[in-house]
Scaffold this motif. Structure first.
Motif, PDB file in Angstrom:
ATOM      1  N   THR A  83       0.834  -1.200   0.000  1.00 45.60           N
ATOM      2  CA  THR A  83       0.000   0.000   0.000  1.00 45.60           C
ATOM      3  C   THR A  83       0.870   1.252   0.000  1.00 45.60           C
ATOM      4  OG1 THR A  83      -1.780  -1.152   1.170  1.00 45.60           O
ATOM      5  CG2 THR A  83      -1.764   1.251   1.307  1.00 45.60           C
ATOM      6  N   LEU A  84       0.457   2.266  -0.747  1.00 45.28           N
ATOM      7  CA  LEU A  84       1.187   3.531  -0.791  1.00 45.28           C
ATOM      8  C   LEU A  84       0.960   4.340   0.476  1.00 45.28           C
ATOM      9  CD1 LEU A  84       0.460   4.931  -4.376  1.00 45.28           C
ATOM     10  CD2 LEU A  84       2.482   3.697  -3.587  1.00 45.28           C
ATOM     11  N   ALA A  85       1.951   5.165   0.818  1.00 43.51           N
ATOM     12  CA  ALA A  85       1.727   6.193   1.835  1.00 43.51           C
ATOM     13  C   ALA A  85       0.634   7.117   1.338  1.00 43.51           C
ATOM     14  CB  ALA A  85       3.016   6.970   2.081  1.00 43.51           C
ATOM     15  N   GLY A  86      -0.232   7.584   2.221  1.00 41.38           N
ATOM     16  CA  GLY A  86      -1.406   8.340   1.822  1.00 41.38           C
ATOM     17  C   GLY A  86      -1.101   9.733   1.294  1.00 41.38           C
ATOM     18  N   PRO A  87      -2.065  10.339   0.607  1.00 43.70           N
ATOM     19  CA  PRO A  87      -1.845  11.673   0.030  1.00 43.70           C
ATOM     20  C   PRO A  87      -1.589  12.750   1.068  1.00 43.70           C
ATOM     21  CG  PRO A  87      -4.154  11.013  -0.170  1.00 43.70           C
ATOM     22  CD  PRO A  87      -3.401   9.813   0.289  1.00 43.70           C
ATOM     23  N   GLU A  88      -2.100  12.558   2.292  1.00 43.56           N
ATOM     24  CA  GLU A  88      -1.911  13.572   3.318  1.00 43.56           C
ATOM     25  C   GLU A  88      -0.444  13.733   3.725  1.00 43.56           C
ATOM     26  OE1 GLU A  88      -2.215   9.648   5.177  1.00 43.56           O
ATOM     27  OE2 GLU A  88      -3.516  10.712   3.744  1.00 43.56           O
ATOM     28  N   SER A  89       0.371  12.686   3.495  1.00 38.39           N
ATOM     29  CA  SER A  89       1.796  12.749   3.836  1.00 38.39           C
ATOM     30  C   SER A  89       2.679  13.015   2.624  1.00 38.39           C
ATOM     31  CB  SER A  89       2.225  11.437   4.503  1.00 38.39           C
ATOM     32  OG  SER A  89       2.076  10.337   3.608  1.00 38.39           O
ATOM     33  N   PRO A 148       3.090  18.293  -2.374  1.00 33.00           N
ATOM     34  CA  PRO A 148       2.454  18.866  -3.567  1.00 33.00           C
ATOM     35  C   PRO A 148       3.468  19.039  -4.691  1.00 33.00           C
ATOM     36  CG  PRO A 148       1.839  20.089  -1.589  1.00 33.00           C
ATOM     37  CD  PRO A 148       2.938  19.156  -1.187  1.00 33.00           C
ATOM     38  N   TRP A 149       3.025  18.755  -5.931  1.00 33.09           N
ATOM     39  CA  TRP A 149       3.898  18.904  -7.097  1.00 33.09           C
ATOM     40  C   TRP A 149       3.182  19.738  -8.142  1.00 33.09           C
ATOM     41  CZ3 TRP A 149       3.887  15.661 -11.954  1.00 33.09           C
ATOM     42  CH2 TRP A 149       4.932  16.057 -12.814  1.00 33.09           C
ATOM     43  N   ALA A 193      -3.791  21.897 -15.225  1.00 32.65           N
ATOM     44  CA  ALA A 193      -3.970  22.988 -14.272  1.00 32.65           C
ATOM     45  C   ALA A 193      -5.084  22.696 -13.263  1.00 32.65           C
ATOM     46  CB  ALA A 193      -4.274  24.284 -15.025  1.00 32.65           C
ATOM     47  N   SER A 194      -5.996  21.786 -13.599  1.00 35.34           N
ATOM     48  CA  SER A 194      -7.125  21.477 -12.702  1.00 35.34           C
ATOM     49  C   SER A 194      -6.772  20.476 -11.614  1.00 35.34           C
ATOM     50  CB  SER A 194      -8.293  20.928 -13.525  1.00 35.34           C
ATOM     51  OG  SER A 194      -8.061  19.568 -13.919  1.00 35.34           O
ATOM     52  N   LEU A 195      -5.567  19.913 -11.658  1.00 35.39           N
ATOM     53  CA  LEU A 195      -5.222  18.794 -10.786  1.00 35.39           C
ATOM     54  C   LEU A 195      -4.523  19.223  -9.501  1.00 35.39           C
ATOM     55  CD1 LEU A 195      -3.791  16.317 -13.458  1.00 35.39           C
ATOM     56  CD2 LEU A 195      -6.112  16.366 -12.510  1.00 35.39           C
ATOM     57  N   ASP A 196      -4.726  18.442  -8.467  1.00 40.70           N
ATOM     58  CA  ASP A 196      -3.935  18.495  -7.236  1.00 40.70           C
ATOM     59  C   ASP A 196      -3.079  17.232  -7.237  1.00 40.70           C
ATOM     60  OD1 ASP A 196      -2.847  18.553  -4.706  1.00 40.70           O
ATOM     61  OD2 ASP A 196      -4.767  18.677  -3.640  1.00 40.70           O
ATOM     62  N   ILE A 197      -1.771  17.383  -7.455  1.00 37.92           N
ATOM     63  CA  ILE A 197      -0.855  16.246  -7.533  1.00 37.92           C
ATOM     64  C   ILE A 197       0.039  16.240  -6.297  1.00 37.92           C
ATOM     65  CG2 ILE A 197       0.997  15.130  -8.840  1.00 37.92           C
ATOM     66  CD1 ILE A 197      -1.574  15.051 -10.346  1.00 37.92           C
ATOM     67  N   ARG A 198       0.152  15.098  -5.638  1.00 35.44           N
ATOM     68  CA  ARG A 198       1.013  14.930  -4.460  1.00 35.44           C
ATOM     69  C   ARG A 198       1.997  13.797  -4.739  1.00 35.44           C
ATOM     70  NH1 ARG A 198      -2.178  16.826  -0.032  1.00 35.44           N
ATOM     71  NH2 ARG A 198      -3.521  18.486  -0.873  1.00 35.44           N
ATOM     72  N   GLN A 199       3.282  14.105  -4.747  1.00 35.83           N
ATOM     73  CA  GLN A 199       4.312  13.110  -5.026  1.00 35.83           C
ATOM     74  C   GLN A 199       4.664  12.308  -3.773  1.00 35.83           C
ATOM     75  OE1 GLN A 199       7.586  15.273  -6.795  1.00 35.83           O
ATOM     76  NE2 GLN A 199       6.917  14.722  -8.847  1.00 35.83           N
ATOM     77  N   ALA A 220       2.589   9.026  -7.354  1.00 37.45           N
ATOM     78  CA  ALA A 220       1.880  10.244  -6.980  1.00 37.45           C
ATOM     79  C   ALA A 220       0.401   9.967  -6.762  1.00 37.45           C
ATOM     80  CB  ALA A 220       2.048  11.312  -8.070  1.00 37.45           C
ATOM     81  N   TRP A 221      -0.217  10.867  -6.019  1.00 34.74           N
ATOM     82  CA  TRP A 221      -1.665  10.885  -5.863  1.00 34.74           C
ATOM     83  C   TRP A 221      -2.230  12.026  -6.700  1.00 34.74           C
ATOM     84  CZ3 TRP A 221      -4.312   7.162  -3.360  1.00 34.74           C
ATOM     85  CH2 TRP A 221      -3.611   6.351  -2.453  1.00 34.74           C
ATOM     86  N   ALA A 222      -3.364  11.794  -7.332  1.00 31.87           N
ATOM     87  CA  ALA A 222      -4.024  12.814  -8.143  1.00 31.87           C
ATOM     88  C   ALA A 222      -5.459  13.009  -7.667  1.00 31.87           C
ATOM     89  CB  ALA A 222      -4.023  12.427  -9.616  1.00 31.87           C
ATOM     90  N   SER A 223      -5.882  14.269  -7.617  1.00 33.96           N
ATOM     91  CA  SER A 223      -7.258  14.597  -7.267  1.00 33.96           C
ATOM     92  C   SER A 223      -7.640  15.878  -7.995  1.00 33.96           C
ATOM     93  CB  SER A 223      -7.390  14.791  -5.747  1.00 33.96           C
ATOM     94  OG  SER A 223      -8.743  15.000  -5.375  1.00 33.96           O
ATOM     95  N   THR A 224      -8.921  16.182  -8.014  1.00 35.73           N
ATOM     96  CA  THR A 224      -9.392  17.411  -8.643  1.00 35.73           C
ATOM     97  C   THR A 224     -10.680  17.869  -7.975  1.00 35.73           C
ATOM     98  OG1 THR A 224     -10.027  18.459 -10.732  1.00 35.73           O
ATOM     99  CG2 THR A 224     -10.707  16.163 -10.420  1.00 35.73           C
ATOM    100  N   SER A 225     -10.884  19.170  -7.954  1.00 36.49           N
ATOM    101  CA  SER A 225     -12.141  19.729  -7.443  1.00 36.49           C
ATOM    102  C   SER A 225     -13.126  20.005  -8.574  1.00 36.49           C
ATOM    103  CB  SER A 225     -11.860  21.030  -6.683  1.00 36.49           C
ATOM    104  OG  SER A 225     -11.256  21.989  -7.540  1.00 36.49           O
ATOM    105  N   VAL A 226     -12.709  19.705  -9.817  1.00 31.41           N
ATOM    106  CA  VAL A 226     -13.557  19.953 -10.989  1.00 31.41           C
ATOM    107  C   VAL A 226     -14.463  18.746 -11.228  1.00 31.41           C
ATOM    108  CG1 VAL A 226     -13.564  20.420 -13.476  1.00 31.41           C
ATOM    109  CG2 VAL A 226     -11.818  21.452 -12.010  1.00 31.41           C
ATOM    110  N   ASP A 227     -15.761  18.984 -11.362  1.00 29.84           N
ATOM    111  CA  ASP A 227     -16.700  17.903 -11.641  1.00 29.84           C
ATOM    112  C   ASP A 227     -16.483  17.352 -13.043  1.00 29.84           C
ATOM    113  OD1 ASP A 227     -17.913  18.142  -9.170  1.00 29.84           O
ATOM    114  OD2 ASP A 227     -19.449  19.536  -9.908  1.00 29.84           O
ATOM    115  N   LEU A 228     -16.845  16.109 -13.238  1.00 32.31           N
ATOM    116  CA  LEU A 228     -16.732  15.502 -14.560  1.00 32.31           C
ATOM    117  C   LEU A 228     -17.696  16.179 -15.536  1.00 32.31           C
ATOM    118  CD1 LEU A 228     -15.075  13.299 -15.899  1.00 32.31           C
ATOM    119  CD2 LEU A 228     -16.856  11.657 -15.282  1.00 32.31           C
ATOM    120  N   VAL A 229     -18.959  16.287 -15.133  1.00 32.27           N
ATOM    121  CA  VAL A 229     -19.986  16.946 -15.943  1.00 32.27           C
ATOM    122  C   VAL A 229     -20.639  18.024 -15.088  1.00 32.27           C
ATOM    123  CG1 VAL A 229     -22.088  16.657 -17.303  1.00 32.27           C
ATOM    124  CG2 VAL A 229     -20.406  14.806 -17.211  1.00 32.27           C
ATOM    125  N   VAL A 230     -20.760  19.215 -15.628  1.00 38.76           N
ATOM    126  CA  VAL A 230     -21.377  20.327 -14.903  1.00 38.76           C
ATOM    127  C   VAL A 230     -22.781  19.930 -14.443  1.00 38.76           C
ATOM    128  CG1 VAL A 230     -22.225  22.699 -15.092  1.00 38.76           C
ATOM    129  CG2 VAL A 230     -20.054  22.056 -16.168  1.00 38.76           C
TER     130      VAL A 230
END
Length: 273
Positions: A128-134, A137-138, A150-156, A167-177
């Motif tokens: 298992t990977l170490a979690g994104p909280e630890s 940011p990249w 530009a929409s991504l939150d990437i954590r190495q 890396a962990w990837a997340s986004t606050s942008v919805d898939l469909v409006v």
């Protein structure tokens, strides 16, 4: 030119039942007039799930989905067509096609498998990977342009090297409006990012876009983060491979493979010729 409409943050807007318009968040990394494939893949899964639910298909987990990128995905209005190819109560095959201006640009096939209790024999998972909280940011935008990146939150996780990154990837942008996508579609919408996190060569000198994406899952992903444990390999005759072990916040869930076409950028080729 695609412009934001003010209806909310999303990669796509639904304009008819199966027709969509990409927003600036969907702009790709290789060209400003193309869509990044990653959110397109998530949208395809979203549409497959909507179709299966509307037709009353059995609630089966997805075991595999394979995408073939048939050509340039222009930053234009497009349709997504879904067909149940092989209906079944315990095994089902679904096909989806993305069409722009009458031409298929992406095809996908997804296998759904029976949901059985096999906990007594489960095993063989990678660590298992170490979690994104630890993780750190990249700024992925320092390497790649485009609205999607530009929409991504990437954590190495750890220190990346040429052709190797986690890396962990997340986004606050919805898939469909205005629509809530399921956990599976939201998770898979970030998987194609893998080809950009562990670059083996400078993308201002070399192109290495993927022509496909094949994902195998042995557990359905949960949570708002997609973990990418990625290795990139270039062969000596113009082909490459990006291989990724996929994780959610609870552990590994499967793997992804992307075949690459490796070639020098025309400007770089001219400088070295």
């Amino acid at each position: 030119m695609i412009e934001a409409t003010g209806h909310g943050a999303g990669y796509f807007e639904r304009v008819f039942d199966h027709r969509f318009v990409p927003t600036p968040h969907a702009i790709g990394a290789w060209a400003a007039d193309e869509q990044h494939f990653s959110p397109v893949a998530g949208l395809v899964v979203h549409e497959i799930e909507r179709t299966r639910a509307s037709e009353g298909r059995p609630a089966l987990p997805m075991g595999r989905i394979s995408f073939d990128i048939l050509g340039r995905i222009a930053l234009e209005e497009f349709d997504v067509h879904v067909e149940i190819v092989r209906p079944g109560r315990t095994i089902e095959l679904v096909q989806a096609t993305v069409v722009i201006a009458g031409r298929a640009v992406v095809t996908a096939r997804a296998w759904y498998l029976a949901d059985l209790d096999t906990a007594a024999v489960a095993g063989g998972e990678p660590a298992t990977l170490a979690g994104p909280e630890s993780a750190s940011p990249w700024p992925m935008g320092s390497v790649w342009p485009g609205g999607y990146v530009a929409s991504l939150d990437i954590r190495q996780v750890g220190m990346p090297s040429a052709g190797r990154a986690t890396a962990w990837a997340s986004t606050s942008v919805d898939l469909v409006v205005g629509e809530r996508a399921g956990s599976l579609a939201s998770f898979l919408a970030l998987v194609d990012t893998a080809n950009g996190i562990g670059v083996l060569q400078d993308p201002t000198k070399w192109m290495f876009p993927n022509l496909d994406l094949t994902i195998h899952l042995y557990r359905q992903p949960e949570g708002g983060w997609t973990g990418l444990d990625t290795t990139v390999t270039f062969g000596s005759t113009g082909q490459g491979l990006t291989s990724t072990i996929l994780h959610d916040v609870h552990g590994p869930v499967g793997c992804a493979q992307q075949i690459l076409t490796v070639r020098p950028l025309p400007e770089a080729a001219g400088l070295t010729s």
